[in-house]
Motif scaffolding. Structure first.
Motif, PDB file in Angstrom:
ATOM      1  N   HIS A  74       0.552  -1.566   0.308  1.00  0.00           N
ATOM      2  CA  HIS A  74       0.273  -0.091  -0.117  1.00  0.00           C
ATOM      3  C   HIS A  74       0.870   1.102  -0.428  1.00  0.00           C
ATOM      4  O   HIS A  74       0.534   2.492   0.117  1.00  0.00           O
ATOM      5  N   ALA A  75       1.995   1.336  -0.539  1.00  0.00           N
ATOM      6  CA  ALA A  75       2.801   2.610  -0.636  1.00  0.00           C
ATOM      7  C   ALA A  75       2.408   3.403  -1.605  1.00  0.00           C
ATOM      8  O   ALA A  75       2.340   5.030  -0.143  1.00  0.00           O
ATOM      9  N   SER A  76       1.857   3.284  -2.115  1.00  0.00           N
ATOM     10  CA  SER A  76       1.306   4.668  -3.467  1.00  0.00           C
ATOM     11  C   SER A  76       0.072   4.821  -1.767  1.00  0.00           C
ATOM     12  O   SER A  76       0.098   6.342  -2.020  1.00  0.00           O
ATOM     13  N   GLU A  77      -0.666   4.727  -1.419  1.00  0.00           N
ATOM     14  CA  GLU A  77      -1.912   4.703  -0.818  1.00  0.00           C
ATOM     15  C   GLU A  77      -1.515   5.189   0.939  1.00  0.00           C
ATOM     16  O   GLU A  77      -1.927   6.913   1.141  1.00  0.00           O
ATOM     17  N   LYS A  78      -0.080   5.230   0.820  1.00  0.00           N
ATOM     18  CA  LYS A  78       0.253   5.855   2.532  1.00  0.00           C
ATOM     19  C   LYS A  78       1.282   6.995   2.202  1.00  0.00           C
ATOM     20  O   LYS A  78       1.049   7.510   2.712  1.00  0.00           O
ATOM     21  N   GLN A  79       1.943   7.430   0.715  1.00  0.00           N
ATOM     22  CA  GLN A  79       2.628   8.601   0.766  1.00  0.00           C
ATOM     23  C   GLN A  79       0.968   9.505   0.294  1.00  0.00           C
ATOM     24  O   GLN A  79       1.720  10.990   0.735  1.00  0.00           O
ATOM     25  N   ARG A  80      -0.218   9.307   0.098  1.00  0.00           N
ATOM     26  CA  ARG A  80      -1.197  10.306  -0.582  1.00  0.00           C
ATOM     27  C   ARG A  80      -1.323  10.547   1.124  1.00  0.00           C
ATOM     28  O   ARG A  80      -1.934  11.712   0.923  1.00  0.00           O
ATOM     29  N   ILE A  81      -1.620   9.785   1.785  1.00  0.00           N
ATOM     30  CA  ILE A  81      -2.301   9.767   2.768  1.00  0.00           C
ATOM     31  C   ILE A  81      -1.148  10.577   3.728  1.00  0.00           C
ATOM     32  O   ILE A  81      -1.867  11.780   4.431  1.00  0.00           O
ATOM     33  N   ALA A  82       0.094  10.530   3.744  1.00  0.00           N
ATOM     34  CA  ALA A  82       0.915  11.274   4.137  1.00  0.00           C
ATOM     35  C   ALA A  82       1.124  12.780   3.953  1.00  0.00           C
ATOM     36  O   ALA A  82       1.252  13.760   4.767  1.00  0.00           O
ATOM     37  N   ALA A  83       0.397  13.002   2.319  1.00  0.00           N
ATOM     38  CA  ALA A  83       1.041  14.181   2.587  1.00  0.00           C
ATOM     39  C   ALA A  83      -0.238  15.058   3.029  1.00  0.00           C
ATOM     40  O   ALA A  83      -0.588  16.510   2.928  1.00  0.00           O
TER      41      ALA A  83
END
Length: 264
Positions: A74-83
């Protein structure tokens, strides 16, 4: 693509490959080599990487722990969440971060968002103060001069890089947080927030108790999942930032419990 998005992408490419070439990065991001050179120069000024002839390499030890720790799930999801979480944090605030792959991404997004040092009126005042019990997060942010880092004491758990136990609790008992961002292993509308280990849950609970605002950063796979140790009820959470795959029924249940749900 905004500068913030380019920087995130460049750092992710660097973490994945160990080296960036200007021409390759320009082709990947569909921008000019001149734009990439300026981005790399600015990232180097913030000690996020080291410039080389024609490209860049990671900034020493600050990448080593996070690379070993990073999960591709879920790397891309985590990056969007983090932003999205980083946008909820205001300049000058005191921010708590527990350990985890998602909160590690939040730390990186905060470093990028406040890379300019902010516009604080008090000379020498940090743009942000981060209190964490995660060794890898502390390692990444310690080289950012615009961010003040406070690390709890405690015993390190090798699986998660988190400091736990009475020494960690002793430090957190002495601080006051504006906002805490929690990574969790499970969220259930009735059972609340959960972690796999009771010592980590205890520190996360204390983080939540010391904060004026509680933000949970979790991808949708954590919804409906149970874990061994309870952190707190969902009504103790102000905002959940997650991805768009969260079921509509779960959103309704969490909203009914008083939680604001932000999807990205």
């Amino acid at each position: 693509m905004s500068k913030h998005e380019r920087w995130n992408t460049l750092l992710e490419l660097l973490a994945a490959t160990g080296r960036l070439e200007v021409e390759d990065a320009a082709a990947t991001l569909d921008v000019s080599p001149a734009t990439i050179r300026r981005d790399l120069d600015e990232l180097a000024e913030q000690r996020l990487l080291v410039r080389t002839r024609g490209g860049a390499v990671p900034q020493g030890v600050s990448y080593e722990l996070p690379l070993r720790y990073k999960s591709s799930r879920h790397a891309s999801e985590k990056q969007r969440i983090a932003a999205a979480v980083a946008e909820l944090v205001h300049e000058g605030e005191v921010v708590g971060l527990n350990g985890g792959t998602t909160t590690t991404e939040v730390a990186r997004s905060l470093a990028l968002r406040f890379a300019g040092g902010g516009a604080r009126e008090t000379v020498g005042a940090p743009a942000l103060t981060v209190v964490t019990n995660a060794l890898n997060i502390a390692g990444e942010l310690a080289v950012r001069p615009q961010i003040k880092i406070v690390v709890s004491g405690g015993v390190a758990r090798s699986q998660t890089y988190e400091l736990v136990g009475p020494l960690a609790a002793g430090v957190l008992d002495e601080v006051v947080l504006d906002v805490v961002v929690l990574g969790v292993d499970g969220i259930d509308p009735r059972l609340g927030l959960m972690a796999h280990h009771e010592d980590e849950a205890g520190i996360s609970r204390l983080f939540a108790e010391r904060a004026s605002r509680v933000v949970v950063a979790a991808d949708s796979s954590k919804l409906g999942r149970r874990a061994f140790a309870r952190i707190c009820d969902v009504d103790g959470v102000d905002v959940l930032v997650t991805d768009e795959a969260i079921p509509a029924e779960a959103v309704r249940e969490l909203t009914d419990a008083g939680m604001r749900v932000v999807t990205v």
